[in-house]
Write a protein that holds these residues in place. Structure first.
Motif, short mmCIF file in Angstrom:
data_model
loop_
_atom_site.label_atom_id
_atom_site.label_comp_id
_atom_site.label_asym_id
_atom_site.label_seq_id
_atom_site.Cartn_x
_atom_site.Cartn_y
_atom_site.Cartn_z
N THR A 23 0.60 -1.53 -0.26
CA THR A 23 0.14 -0.29 -0.21
C THR A 23 0.83 1.33 0.43
O THR A 23 0.72 2.39 0.12
N GLY A 24 2.25 1.05 0.29
CA GLY A 24 3.40 2.33 0.74
C GLY A 24 3.39 2.49 -1.27
O GLY A 24 3.75 4.01 -0.89
N ILE A 25 3.58 1.33 -1.45
CA ILE A 25 3.44 1.85 -3.17
C ILE A 25 3.10 2.98 -3.82
O ILE A 25 2.48 3.48 -4.90
N GLU A 26 1.19 2.51 -3.61
CA GLU A 26 -0.28 2.47 -3.95
C GLU A 26 -0.42 4.41 -3.86
O GLU A 26 -0.57 4.94 -4.83
N PHE A 27 -0.02 4.23 -2.37
CA PHE A 27 -0.18 5.30 -2.34
C PHE A 27 1.32 6.75 -2.79
O PHE A 27 0.43 7.50 -3.80
N MET A 28 1.94 5.96 -3.40
CA MET A 28 3.11 6.57 -4.46
C MET A 28 2.37 7.22 -6.03
O MET A 28 2.63 8.45 -5.92
N PHE A 29 1.20 6.25 -6.00
CA PHE A 29 0.43 7.11 -7.17
C PHE A 29 -0.84 7.39 -7.44
O PHE A 29 -1.24 7.59 -8.23
N SER A 30 -1.06 7.21 -6.21
CA SER A 30 -2.28 8.15 -5.13
C SER A 30 -2.90 9.28 -5.81
O SER A 30 -1.47 10.36 -6.50
N ASP A 31 -3.84 10.51 -6.22
CA ASP A 31 -3.85 11.20 -6.28
C ASP A 31 -3.78 12.45 -5.69
O ASP A 31 -2.84 13.50 -6.01
N MET A 32 -3.51 11.95 -4.51
CA MET A 32 -2.77 13.20 -3.30
C MET A 32 -1.04 13.18 -3.54
O MET A 32 -0.99 14.84 -3.23
N ASN A 33 -0.26 11.64 -3.39
CA ASN A 33 1.05 12.00 -4.10
C ASN A 33 1.01 12.89 -5.09
O ASN A 33 2.02 14.11 -4.89
N MET A 34 0.06 12.87 -6.07
CA MET A 34 1.03 12.50 -8.13
C MET A 34 0.23 14.30 -7.49
O MET A 34 1.34 14.86 -8.11
N THR A 35 -0.52 14.80 -6.86
CA THR A 35 -0.91 16.07 -7.45
C THR A 35 0.37 17.34 -6.08
O THR A 35 -0.01 18.22 -7.04
N CYS A 36 0.66 16.79 -5.68
CA CYS A 36 1.13 17.45 -4.22
C CYS A 36 2.86 17.54 -5.42
O CYS A 36 3.45 18.66 -5.79
N ILE A 37 3.12 16.43 -6.45
CA ILE A 37 4.33 16.88 -6.70
C ILE A 37 4.00 17.43 -8.20
O ILE A 37 4.66 18.11 -8.29
N LEU A 38 3.94 16.66 -8.58
CA LEU A 38 3.14 17.40 -10.34
C LEU A 38 2.89 18.85 -10.40
O LEU A 38 3.06 19.48 -10.99
N GLY A 39 1.58 19.34 -9.63
CA GLY A 39 0.95 20.19 -9.02
C GLY A 39 1.60 21.40 -9.25
O GLY A 39 2.06 22.17 -9.30
N ALA A 40 3.23 21.28 -8.13
CA ALA A 40 4.16 22.09 -7.55
C ALA A 40 4.88 22.29 -8.56
O ALA A 40 5.49 23.23 -9.37
N VAL A 41 5.40 21.34 -9.91
CA VAL A 41 6.16 20.96 -10.99
C VAL A 41 5.66 22.06 -12.10
O VAL A 41 5.69 22.87 -12.83
N ILE A 42 4.07 22.25 -12.03
CA ILE A 42 3.25 22.63 -13.08
C ILE A 42 3.80 23.64 -12.90
O ILE A 42 3.07 25.61 -13.03
N ALA A 43 2.85 24.39 -11.28
CA ALA A 43 2.56 25.77 -10.52
C ALA A 43 4.70 26.32 -10.42
O ALA A 43 4.50 28.40 -11.51
N GLY A 44 5.35 26.26 -10.80
CA GLY A 44 6.83 26.38 -10.69
C GLY A 44 6.92 27.01 -12.66
O GLY A 44 7.85 27.75 -12.42
#
Length: 265
Positions: free
Chosen positions: A49-70
């Motif tokens: 489930t830890g790996i599952e969380f890596m692909f979750s919307d919560m985790n991916m949005t944090c990373i990809l959203g911050a990238v897009i903001a930058g």
């Protein structure tokens, strides 16, 4: 201001980097759904489930959203687009709102694959489960899976998804002042992701502290705002949306207060 918004949205839609990030989001949404399907079947160990969380919307949005903001904000500092807009007479508040609108649209596009995968998964009637790591869209998928949904519930499900999108936009609105202050995408991503991890840890421990729980409930980072299901009432959704909108307005106000006095070099 409308011309600025149109220009930013045009650049957003033409950006190859944004298209790549959306593709990554779509792939992650599929992977998270497949893993959530295989775990209750016993084909994947529950410890995954830890790996599952890596692909979750919560985790991916944090990373990809911050990238897009930058990309959207810091990139325009680097290529002098913001400088040219100011020298051409554009108001600074208009520039801030334009960037915020572009970021919000980009986040909607990032979350669209998770919305589609969640709706498709629930329509199958299959059981999905990821244990305690189910947050956001993944929580909706696991909480409501295996049930036959009625027509009235489909409308409420759409409302829940829209509310979650607003919550994510509110959370990522912190990247607006970060990007305007730091002007470096790598710093925006690193600081926001670290902040999101800290908030997740504090929110998880807020159950033992009424004061901390109250503080987080007044921000879009509170756990209950990301843990919605069909049992969530319309009043709770309205409150979550209200808190998110106020938080976004506060972030934009903070950005404007500092940006209007800063010297652009």
């Amino acid at each position: 201001m409308l011309n600025l918004i149109r220009a930013d949205l045009f650049k957003l839609m033409k950006s190859q980097a944004v298209k790549v990030l959306i593709a990554i989001s779509a792939a992650s949404a599929m992977i998270s759904a497949v893993m959530a399907y295989l775990i209750p079947l016993g084909k994947i160990d529950t410890r995954m489930t830890g790996i599952e969380f890596m692909f979750s919307d919560m985790n991916m949005t944090c990373i990809l959203g911050a990238v897009i903001a930058g990309m959207i904000i810091c990139g325009d500092f680097e290529n002098k687009t913001i400088h040219n807009a100011i020298s051409s007479g554009s108001r600074r508040y208009a520039i801030i709102i334009s960037k915020a609108v572009a970021l919000a649209v980009a986040l909607m596009l990032l979350l669209l694959p998770y919305s589609i995968v969640t709706a498709a998964g629930l329509s199958t009637g299959y059981k999905f489960d990821v244990g305690s790591v189910g947050i956001g869209f993944l929580h909706v998928l696991t909480a409501e899976s295996g049930n036959v949904m009625e027509i009235a519930e489909i409308g409420k499900l759409a409302a829940i998804m829209l509310t979650l999108i607003i919550v994510y936009i509110a959370q990522l609105s912190l990247c607006v002042p970060l990007a305007f202050f730091l002007k470096k995408p790598v710093f925006v991503v690193a600081i926001y992701y670290g902040f999101s991890i800290l908030c997740a840890q504090l929110a998880g421990g807020s159950e033992s502290s009424s004061v901390l729980s109250r503080i987080f409930s007044l921000t879009p980072y509170g756990n209950k705002h990301a843990l919605m299901a069909l049992e969530t009432t319309a009043g709770d959704m309205a409150r979550t949306i209200g808190i998110s909108v106020i938080f976004i307005a506060f972030m934009l106000a903070v950005t404007f207060t500092a940006f209007r006095k800063s010297e652009i070099k």
